[in-house]
Design a protein around this motif. Structure first.
Motif: not given
Length: 540
Positions: A354, A358, A363, A367
């Motif tokens: 992740w 991301f 971000s 996230q």
């Protein structure tokens, strides 16, 4: 004392007298070490600005505490087994106080690195001793639950460090973060004096001092070699440190095979429930600490979080560790350590994947927070079985060996993974910024000295931007992109390490019934020499 009363059988009682107070004391002592370990990460950007530190120096400040702890923990664990675990516990808490003061008022970053290493040595006396005492004072399911609480609360408290440090940095200077544990150290000292038993199942064997010295050289040489590997112009130093580590490692193995009282019993270390759990724990805790080290700089440098926001961002990790660890203890009892470890590894793999996919320049917090939730669940599931398997695989009189290895999981793992991930961050950042300079139309106007400052660290690039306001936006944008390039390198290696650890557990760690049978066999082997009066034998 023996549970059965039979001489020489070192099986602890189900729980000591005043068990809750004893466990609370040990957790508070561990909290001092855990907080001291974690408070530096949030302060790294401020320290970098205060001392104009290079990224490699910031890496050393971050890893110094783990280095001091990891390098000393095996030797100090054996000393505690022989001369008194409570004595070592009290000494470690006491030494932590001047170490914190020296770090808080360090006049330069070199002194700060030295102070962090001294703090790690103090933790090497106190922190692993807490687990050794749990192994010596509790047995059966009570030990599993105590280890789960020790692991969860210790990990949770360590994650509070960034929050507390961030709040302090909003009002005070960078050194204030190193003063936060002083009141807690006083409380820990009083509680340990009052409630921790003085002597429990300690060894009568002399300490292998030569083995202890070699273990210090091995770990210190290895961690420092990794840390300096990405620093330009330090090739000779890296080679020298690597040679020291290899020579010390070979001499250590030779010594442990021939010593009548080895510091690190290789027969015990060769047990599957021991060495696989040790390797698994190194990767779990190392990945968690490495990600915290990189992510705190990412939040402040790239996303421009202030120190309080950056510290608070990691809270989901602490909360999930505390919530999940008790369930980890139950899962160990019902499904075994292997299943519990694999569950934790699955969540850690998802967390790193992740972050790699991301976490970028824009971000959102969901996230960020979701990755921390996954890390907390993974560490909460995997931390307890890693420590539980180690303590269950050794005789209680050698609890220092198990606790030392459990601490190496956290601190050698942290030191190695922080060094590797920090080195990759440094190399990736410098490579990307050099490429950005080369591609810029103004590249001819950039002197070698300015390029060196720009590629040294994010903080250094920020200072160059202030000196050249005309190009400030370009410099900061390039620094952010270069940092993201470097942290992608770091997260990729973390992901690969977790995948390798999962494969090791899947193929080499025994299933529940086989694990229980192995542990019963080990207990039988370990009791046989003492029962017959022989000074050696299987499992000793």
């Amino acid at each position: 004392m023996s549970k059965s009363g039979a001489p020489g059988i070192d099986v602890p009682r189900e729980a000591p007298a005043r068990a809750s107070l004893v466990l609370a004391s040990l957790i508070v002592v561990a909290a001092v070490a855990n907080l001291n370990l974690s408070v530096a990460n949030v302060a790294l950007p401020a320290i970098g600005k205060a001392f104009d530190s290079s990224q490699s120096t910031l890496n050393l400040i971050a890893v110094g505490y783990s280095l001091g702890l990891a390098a000393s923990v095996l030797y100090l664990g054996a000393i505690g087994d022989r001369h008194g675990r409570k004595l070592l516990l009290l000494l470690g808490i006491t030494v932590s106080i001047p170490a914190c003061l020296l770090a808080a008022y360090a006049p330069n970053d070199t002194v700060l690195v030295a102070a962090r290493i001294l703090g790690g040595l103090s933790a090497g006396m106190a922190y692993p001793t807490t687990l050794a005492l749990i192994a010596a004072l509790w047995a059966g399911p009570g030990r599993t639950k105590s280890i789960a609480l020790w692991s969860a609360l210790g990990g949770g408290i360590s994650m509070l460090g960034p929050v507390i440090a961030g709040a302090l940095l909003e009002r005070f200077y960078w050194g204030s973060v190193f003063l936060v544990t002083l009141p807690l150290a006083v409380v820990a000292l009083v509680m340990a004096l009052l409630f921790v038993p003085a002597h429990t199942n300690e060894s009568a064997e002399p300490v292998d001092n030569l083995g202890g010295i070699l273990s210090v050289l091995l770990v210190a040489g290895l961690v420092l070699a990794i840390n300096f590997a990405a620093v330009p112009g330090q090739g000779a130093l890296v080679v020298g440190l690597a040679v020291i580590a290899l020579a010390a490692g070979a001499a250590f193995l030779w010594r442990q095979r021939r010593a009548s009282n080895p510091l690190y019993d290789l027969h015990i270390a060769g047990r599957r429930t021991f060495w696989v759990a040790a390797c698994a724990g190194v990767i779990v805790f190392g990945s968690m600490m490495g990600s915290a080290f990189i992510s705190q700089q990412y939040l402040q440098n790239v996303l421009e979080y202030n120190p309080v926001e950056a510290g608070a961002a990691i809270l989901p990790l602490a909360v999930m560790m505390v919530l999940v660890a008790p369930r980890s203890a139950k899962l160990i009892e019902t499904r075994g350590a292997r299943t519990t470890l694999m569950t934790g590894y699955a969540f850690l793999f998802l967390a790193f994947a992740w972050m790699l996919m991301f976490w970028g320049e824009d971000s959102s917090y969901w996230q960020i927070g979701f990755a921390y939730v996954l890390i907390g669940i993974g560490a909460g599931f995997a931390g307890t079985p890693a420590s539980h398997s180690l303590t269950g695989s050794v005789p209680v009189r050698r609890a220092g060996m198990a606790s030392g290895t459990a601490d190496l999981q956290r601190d050698l793992g942290g030191a190695i993974m922080q060094s590797i991930m920090g080195a990759l961050l440094t190399a990736g950042y410098a490579s990307a910024f050099s490429a950005a300079i080369a591609a810029s139309p103004e590249s001819r106007d950039v002197s070698d000295q300015v390029q060196s400052e720009l590629t040294k660290s994010f903080a250094s690039a920020g200072q160059v931007a202030q000196q050249h306001p005309r190009y400030a936006d370009q410099i900061v944008a390039a620094a952010r992109q270069s940092f993201l390039y470097g942290d992608d390198w770091a997260y990729t290696v973390g992901l690969a390490a977790i995948a390798l650890g999962a494969l090791l557990i899947f193929f080499r760690f025994p299933h529940r019934d086989a694990e229980r049978e192995l542990l019963r066999r080990y207990r039988t082997e370990d009791s046989a020499p003492a029962a017959t009066g022989r000074p050696g034998g299987p499992g000793v």
